[in-house]
Each structure stands twice: as C-alpha cells, then as structure tokens.
Scaffold this motif. Sequence first.
Motif, PDB file in Angstrom:
ATOM      1  N   GLN A 152      51.024  43.900   5.575  1.00  0.00           N
ATOM      2  CA  GLN A 152      51.196  42.444   5.047  1.00  0.00           C
ATOM      3  C   GLN A 152      50.624  41.149   6.111  1.00  0.00           C
ATOM      4  OE1 GLN A 152      51.981  42.107   1.754  1.00  0.00           O
ATOM      5  NE2 GLN A 152      51.605  40.013   1.944  1.00  0.00           N
ATOM      6  N   ASP A 153      50.799  41.545   7.273  1.00  0.00           N
ATOM      7  CA  ASP A 153      50.510  40.339   8.142  1.00  0.00           C
ATOM      8  C   ASP A 153      48.805  40.175   8.146  1.00  0.00           C
ATOM      9  OD1 ASP A 153      52.808  40.178   8.999  1.00  0.00           O
ATOM     10  OD2 ASP A 153      53.036  41.476  10.796  1.00  0.00           O
ATOM     11  N   VAL A 154      48.212  41.616   8.075  1.00  0.00           N
ATOM     12  CA  VAL A 154      46.958  41.429   8.046  1.00  0.00           C
ATOM     13  C   VAL A 154      46.327  40.919   6.911  1.00  0.00           C
ATOM     14  CG1 VAL A 154      44.796  43.032   7.714  1.00  0.00           C
ATOM     15  CG2 VAL A 154      46.465  43.357   9.459  1.00  0.00           C
ATOM     16  N   ILE A 155      47.034  41.281   5.522  1.00  0.00           N
ATOM     17  CA  ILE A 155      46.503  40.677   4.174  1.00  0.00           C
ATOM     18  C   ILE A 155      46.844  39.071   4.342  1.00  0.00           C
ATOM     19  CG2 ILE A 155      47.206  40.599   1.782  1.00  0.00           C
ATOM     20  CD1 ILE A 155      48.156  43.570   2.105  1.00  0.00           C
ATOM     21  N   ASP A 156      47.964  38.477   4.760  1.00  0.00           N
ATOM     22  CA  ASP A 156      48.167  37.336   4.729  1.00  0.00           C
ATOM     23  C   ASP A 156      47.236  36.588   5.760  1.00  0.00           C
ATOM     24  OD1 ASP A 156      50.475  37.947   3.428  1.00  0.00           O
ATOM     25  OD2 ASP A 156      52.013  37.826   4.814  1.00  0.00           O
ATOM     26  N   GLN A 157      47.143  37.233   6.774  1.00  0.00           N
ATOM     27  CA  GLN A 157      46.066  36.463   7.910  1.00  0.00           C
ATOM     28  C   GLN A 157      44.513  36.410   6.813  1.00  0.00           C
ATOM     29  OE1 GLN A 157      46.982  35.491  10.643  1.00  0.00           O
ATOM     30  NE2 GLN A 157      45.270  34.607  11.341  1.00  0.00           N
ATOM     31  N   ILE A 158      44.310  37.386   6.199  1.00  0.00           N
ATOM     32  CA  ILE A 158      42.840  37.369   5.764  1.00  0.00           C
ATOM     33  C   ILE A 158      42.845  36.307   4.428  1.00  0.00           C
ATOM     34  CG2 ILE A 158      41.004  38.869   4.356  1.00  0.00           C
ATOM     35  CD1 ILE A 158      41.999  41.148   6.119  1.00  0.00           C
ATOM     36  N   GLN A 159      44.035  36.244   3.846  1.00  0.00           N
ATOM     37  CA  GLN A 159      44.037  35.582   2.612  1.00  0.00           C
ATOM     38  C   GLN A 159      44.240  33.832   3.017  1.00  0.00           C
ATOM     39  OE1 GLN A 159      47.337  37.120   0.265  1.00  0.00           O
ATOM     40  NE2 GLN A 159      45.947  38.615  -0.680  1.00  0.00           N
ATOM     41  N   SER A 160      44.898  33.784   4.225  1.00  0.00           N
ATOM     42  CA  SER A 160      44.875  32.254   4.826  1.00  0.00           C
ATOM     43  C   SER A 160      43.586  31.811   5.172  1.00  0.00           C
ATOM     44  CB  SER A 160      46.032  32.346   5.837  1.00  0.00           C
ATOM     45  OG  SER A 160      45.470  33.137   7.060  1.00  0.00           O
ATOM     46  N   ASN A 161      42.642  32.628   5.230  1.00  0.00           N
ATOM     47  CA  ASN A 161      41.129  31.969   5.779  1.00  0.00           C
ATOM     48  C   ASN A 161      40.409  31.857   4.608  1.00  0.00           C
ATOM     49  OD1 ASN A 161      38.336  32.636   6.876  1.00  0.00           O
ATOM     50  ND2 ASN A 161      39.580  31.763   8.550  1.00  0.00           N
ATOM     51  N   VAL A 162      39.589  30.729   4.408  1.00  0.00           N
ATOM     52  CA  VAL A 162      38.796  30.455   3.467  1.00  0.00           C
ATOM     53  C   VAL A 162      37.710  31.521   3.249  1.00  0.00           C
ATOM     54  CG1 VAL A 162      37.201  28.702   2.406  1.00  0.00           C
ATOM     55  CG2 VAL A 162      39.295  28.064   3.651  1.00  0.00           C
ATOM     56  N   GLU A 163      37.070  32.074   4.486  1.00  0.00           N
ATOM     57  CA  GLU A 163      35.934  32.893   4.244  1.00  0.00           C
ATOM     58  C   GLU A 163      36.556  34.215   4.287  1.00  0.00           C
ATOM     59  OE1 GLU A 163      33.594  32.090   7.763  1.00  0.00           O
ATOM     60  OE2 GLU A 163      33.102  29.764   6.890  1.00  0.00           O
ATOM     61  N   GLY A 164      37.640  34.377   4.220  1.00  0.00           N
ATOM     62  CA  GLY A 164      38.471  35.872   4.363  1.00  0.00           C
ATOM     63  C   GLY A 164      38.199  36.560   5.503  1.00  0.00           C
ATOM     64  N   ARG A 165      38.250  36.033   6.769  1.00  0.00           N
ATOM     65  CA  ARG A 165      38.106  36.441   7.824  1.00  0.00           C
ATOM     66  C   ARG A 165      39.518  36.785   8.539  1.00  0.00           C
ATOM     67  NH1 ARG A 165      34.153  32.928  11.597  1.00  0.00           N
ATOM     68  NH2 ARG A 165      35.681  31.445  10.568  1.00  0.00           N
ATOM     69  N   TYR A 166      39.586  37.489   9.567  1.00  0.00           N
ATOM     70  CA  TYR A 166      40.720  38.037  10.128  1.00  0.00           C
ATOM     71  C   TYR A 166      40.686  37.418  11.628  1.00  0.00           C
ATOM     72  CZ  TYR A 166      44.427  40.611  12.401  1.00  0.00           C
ATOM     73  OH  TYR A 166      45.818  41.171  12.995  1.00  0.00           O
ATOM     74  N   LEU A 167      41.388  36.062  11.592  1.00  0.00           N
ATOM     75  CA  LEU A 167      41.576  35.360  12.879  1.00  0.00           C
ATOM     76  C   LEU A 167      42.735  35.320  13.365  1.00  0.00           C
ATOM     77  CD1 LEU A 167      39.624  32.076  11.462  1.00  0.00           C
ATOM     78  CD2 LEU A 167      38.651  34.168  12.491  1.00  0.00           C
ATOM     79  N   ILE A 168      42.722  35.649  14.733  1.00  0.00           N
ATOM     80  CA  ILE A 168      44.017  35.577  15.304  1.00  0.00           C
ATOM     81  C   ILE A 168      43.948  35.078  16.649  1.00  0.00           C
ATOM     82  CG2 ILE A 168      44.676  37.974  14.511  1.00  0.00           C
ATOM     83  CD1 ILE A 168      43.820  39.147  17.161  1.00  0.00           C
ATOM     84  N   ASP A 169      45.017  34.386  17.170  1.00  0.00           N
ATOM     85  CA  ASP A 169      45.121  33.779  18.627  1.00  0.00           C
ATOM     86  C   ASP A 169      45.089  34.801  19.622  1.00  0.00           C
ATOM     87  OD1 ASP A 169      47.449  34.632  17.788  1.00  0.00           O
ATOM     88  OD2 ASP A 169      48.647  32.700  18.560  1.00  0.00           O
ATOM     89  N   GLY A 170      44.094  35.510  19.745  1.00  0.00           N
ATOM     90  CA  GLY A 170      43.979  36.664  20.830  1.00  0.00           C
ATOM     91  C   GLY A 170      42.597  36.738  21.478  1.00  0.00           C
TER      92      GLY A 170
END
Length: 353
Positions: A193-211
Amino acid sequence: MAAILPLPLALQARVRLAQGLWLLSWLLALVGGLTLISSGHLLLQLRLLSPFLDPACSFPALPKAALAAGAAALGLGFLGAGATRAALDAARYPPWRGVLGPILLAGTVGGGGLLALAAGLALALPGGLDAALEKGLGAALDHYKDTEVPGHCNAKRLLDELQLGYQCCGRHGPRDWFAVQWISSRYLDPTDQDVIDQIQSNVEGRYLIDGVPFSCCNPHSPWPCLQRKLSSTQTRPLSDPRQLNLNLWEQGCHGVLLGHLRALAGTLGTLLGVTFFLQVLLLLGLRYLQTALEGLGGAIDGEGETQGYLFPGGLKEMLKSVFQQGLCAQRPGPEELPPEAPAEEAPAEEAPA
C-alpha cells in the motif's frame, strides 16, 4: 635596403647565442614533453567521464590539439638542440644549412598554429563543461534504475563508482535523488500500500522517495548509513534532517567534476602558454643565428663580426616589392598580347598641276 631589427654578432656573441639557444631547446623539449603528458591525462579523464558528459560536446578536440602542439614543440626542441650544437662546429654545420630554413618555417607556421588552436580551446573548455555536465549528470540520474534497458545497463554501476570515487552525491547535492525514481519498478511490490500511495501521489506515476543510493553514504561519518526517510526527524532523532552532510556526501558531482576538469584544463593551458613563449624565443634566436652564420659563408668560426636580422629588407620595401610583383604577374606578357591590326594607309594627295 636596410634589414629589419639587425643585431651585430661577433664570434663570442655568436658562441654565447648558440649555447643559450642549446639550453633553451632542451627546456622547450622538456615543456613539450610535459604538455604531452598533461594533454594525455586530460584526454583519458574526458574519456572516463564521457558517460556523464553531453554527447553533443566534442571536448576531446582540446587534448588532441594539445597533443599535436606538444609533439611539435618536442620535435622543435630536439632539432634546435642539434642545430645550435652544429653551429659551434664548422665541420658539423654545412648539413644544417639547407634544413634550418624549412625548420624555422615549419616551426613558425605549424607549431604556432597548433599552439594558438590548443590555447583557444583551453580557454573555451571551462564554459562548455558546465552545460555538458549539467545535461550528462541529469541523464545519468534518470537512467540509474534502467539496469536491464539496452544501452543503459551500466548506468547504475558507473554512477555508483563515480559517487564513491569522487565523494559526491547527486548532481548538485543529495536532494537531487528525491526528484528522480532511482529504484526500478521491477523491485517494487505492487501490492504494498505504501508503494501504491507513493506512485498515485505523483502526477507522472513515478515512485519518489526521500532516499539516496548507498554510494552517497560517507564512510567517515559517525552515523550509520541511513538512506531512507532522510527528511523525517524520526529516522535520526538527534540529528537535523536539513544537514544531510552528517551522513552523506555534501557536494554534488557537478561541482566536483567541474572543478577537477577545470584544474586539468588550467594546468594544460599554463603549459601551452609557456611552450608558446619558449618556442617564440627559440625561433627568433635561431633566425638571428642562421642569418649571422650565412653572412660568414662557410667560415662560421671566423673572428669577424657579422649581422643577424629577422628579414633581409625593410618592411616598406618588402611590401612594395610584393605589390610590384603582383602587378607584374597580372600584366600580360608580350606573347599574350593580341596582334595589332595593320594600320590603314592614308590616301595619297594629288600633286598640284
């Protein structure tokens, strides 16, 4: 017709001039060799860093031109040493009389042109490197995750080696990794679910993290290598998340590489300037020595005083002579003139009766 910049040279003056030019020749050969080494090192560095430079920029032209200029200076130094040594021996000098003029001409035109070209490229290199690194490093960060894409399979390994070797992180700093997806979707759990939320929160559908990748970690830091959730104070309660340099490399790779390449280009530019100065001095000295010895004929060890010069006639007379020769070349010769038409005979006047 007065000579340009004449210099009277007695026997002792000619000997001292030849000895000084012999030392100058070996000094030029030494600096030319250093120029070869410096340009070769810069060419090697540009090839190693080519994955992080814009492919549209042709930077190897600078070290290649500098290599040719260094080789020309090295060759001129060896030839100058041989010519000046022969100028001290009447038995050795005759074979050099026919080749010293072409050596001076080739050194002036060829060597001087190469040095001017290389120096110009050295001055233009720092400005182009900034834009080339900006585009090249940006593309490298974007392709970091493409470990199975043809043409970019080595992007991750090369960028990790760069960050570890040059002790840098990101393009301008560690936070550059926050704006790119550097983890391939192949290694993400699509049911998390964390991966899904992270991807859906980005306009371009990218998996962005603060890492950041592991290669950004500073092994000299007392902190453990923390790579994830770097913006959260809960990850490391005793530290300030705004000071990432406590755990990661502080400098971006753009500034580190730009400073490194600019330093190499500056060293090469300095060597090219010294080479150009020494080459000019050697060519001028050899010209004076050549004209002084030509004035003595074969008796180069004679006690008489002779005169060295740069050109045999005055500049005004030389230009006038060249201009007149050009006019004579344009004026047709007698065999090129069209045949003259026969003159018509005037009618004879009648005699008075």
